[in-house]
Design a protein around this motif. Structure first.
Motif: not given
Length: 404
Positions: A330-338
């Protein structure tokens, strides 16, 4: 009592957002209302003074000795009372009429004030809408507001000058990246040739030297891939789209997966390919293939052994979509957006291989934007990453000749 109806009632009576137009409307209405109140007060003061003067008008001088004098005085007093009552009734009528007129004119002033405020602020709304349309890829556009030389035109001209400076700065940055990448290729080639000459000497090289040369070659290859990625990114952001053609997005994705069958087999990955409808797009053949290759490489590289990859292509109205999904943690959505920013990576669990440049998704985003499309990055709720690309689809007779 349930709070649902209360919340709905509160939302239905929510006040509108405070804008410059609403403030101007309130200002015009308040000023007109206060002016009307002042006018009404003055009119009633004048009416009251007139009534008081007429009430205290003295009667004729009494004439003694006449028996009819008392009857005359009574008649005069009665007439004066009737006149006073008539003045009072007229004053009340004037007051009521003035109040009604004030209420009507207050409503009219608010409506007119809103129309006038909208008319005055229309150039500002035009400037705001045009500024929102301008992005980093369309800095060449200008507001070019026409009209008298007033404050609004000065603001528009200032924004145009700012856009011109930004365009020059972005162009200089892209030229620098491209020039630096080209210049760095020469010393890299020289270093690689020197390593090959040192290892290829007649006398056998020590094992440590051979191992060091292999390691240096790997690092040089990594730098070479980085420079190539920078060149592609700079060329794409600069709007350079060579060898334009019409090709099927599903066909390109299938070729990219087939070309990496050995890597997929080595990591025991399961690939699910789904093509739903025809997906022809127009654009640079090299850049679109590079975009799809980066998506498949990213799915293979940042995956777990024995994992899965799902590649889906579909036609969505006027757009062609390519979606690449992978499993994993499971990944962090905030980091994925960048991740679309250059050299942005997630944690060590997705960069443990060490063979990435950090430009893959940046190039994907730049190629999609250059072709009028969009990139959508999402962290899957049950783990892994979902990357979706949407590009304008070719319609009509242009579909002819596109491989299925």
């Amino acid at each position: 009592m349930s709070m649902g109806p209360v919340r709905r009632l509160t939302r239905s009576f929510r006040l509108p957002d405070r804008t410059v137009r609403s403030r101007f409307t309130a200002l015009y209405g308040v000023v007109f209302f206060l002016s009307g109140v002042g006018l009404l007060v003055i009119a009633n003061v004048v009416t009251l003074g007139s009534r008081q003067v007429s009430t205290h008008v003295p009667g004729p001088e009494p004439v003694p000795q006449e028996a009819a004098l008392a009857e005359a005085r009574k008649q005069i007093d009665w007439l004066q009372n009737q006149l006073a009552e008539q003045h009072a009734a007229q004053g009340r009528q004037v007051l009521a009429g003035s109040a009604i007129a004030l209420a009507v004119m207050a409503v009219v002033s608010i409506v007119l004030g809103r129309l006038i405020a909208g008319r005055v602020l229309r150039p500002l709304r035009t400037i705001t809408a045009a500024t929102r349309r301008i992005t980093a890829d369309s800095l060449h556009e200008r507001l070019a507001v026409s009209g008298p030389a007033d404050e609004v035109k000065d603001l528009a001209d200032t924004i145009d000058e700012l856009l011109e400076r930004l365009e020059d700065a972005f162009a200089a940055q892209r030229r620098f990246v491209a020039d630096a990448s080209h210049e760095l290729r020469t010393p890299l080639t020289t270093m690689r040739a020197s390593l090959d000459v040192a290892v290829a000497k007649p006398e056998p090289a020590p094992p440590q030297t051979v191992a060091l040369a292999d390691r240096l070659r790997g690092e040089l290859d990594q730098v070479d891939r980085l420079l190539e990625g920078l060149l592609v990114l700079a060329r794409t952001q600069h709007g350079d789209l060579p060898d334009r053609a019409i090709l099927s997005l599903a066909h390109v994705a299938s070729e990219a997966v087939a070309a990496r069958s050995s890597e997929i087999t080595a990591r025991r990955l399961t690939v699910h390919e789904t093509a739903d409808g025809d997906t022809p797009v127009r654009g640079s053949r090299a850049l679109l293939r590079r975009m799809v290759d980066n998506l498949i490489d990213n799915a293979i590289r940042h995956n777990e052994d024995g994992g899965w990859i799902r590649v889906t292509t579909a036609a969505d109205g006027e757009n062609a979509r390519l979606v690449v999904e992978t499993g994993g943690a499971v990944l962090d959505p905030g980091q994925v957006a960048g991740l679309t920013r250059p050299f942005r990576r997630l944690g060590a669990d997705r960069t443990g291989t060490g063979d990435g440049t950090g430009l893959g998704l940046s190039i994907v985003a730049a190629v999609a934007t250059a072709h009028g499309g969009t990139l959508d990055l999402r962290a899957r709720p049950d783990g892994g990453l979902r990357v979706g690309v949407s590009l304008p689809s070719v319609v009509g007779a242009e579909r002819a000749g596109v491989p299925a």
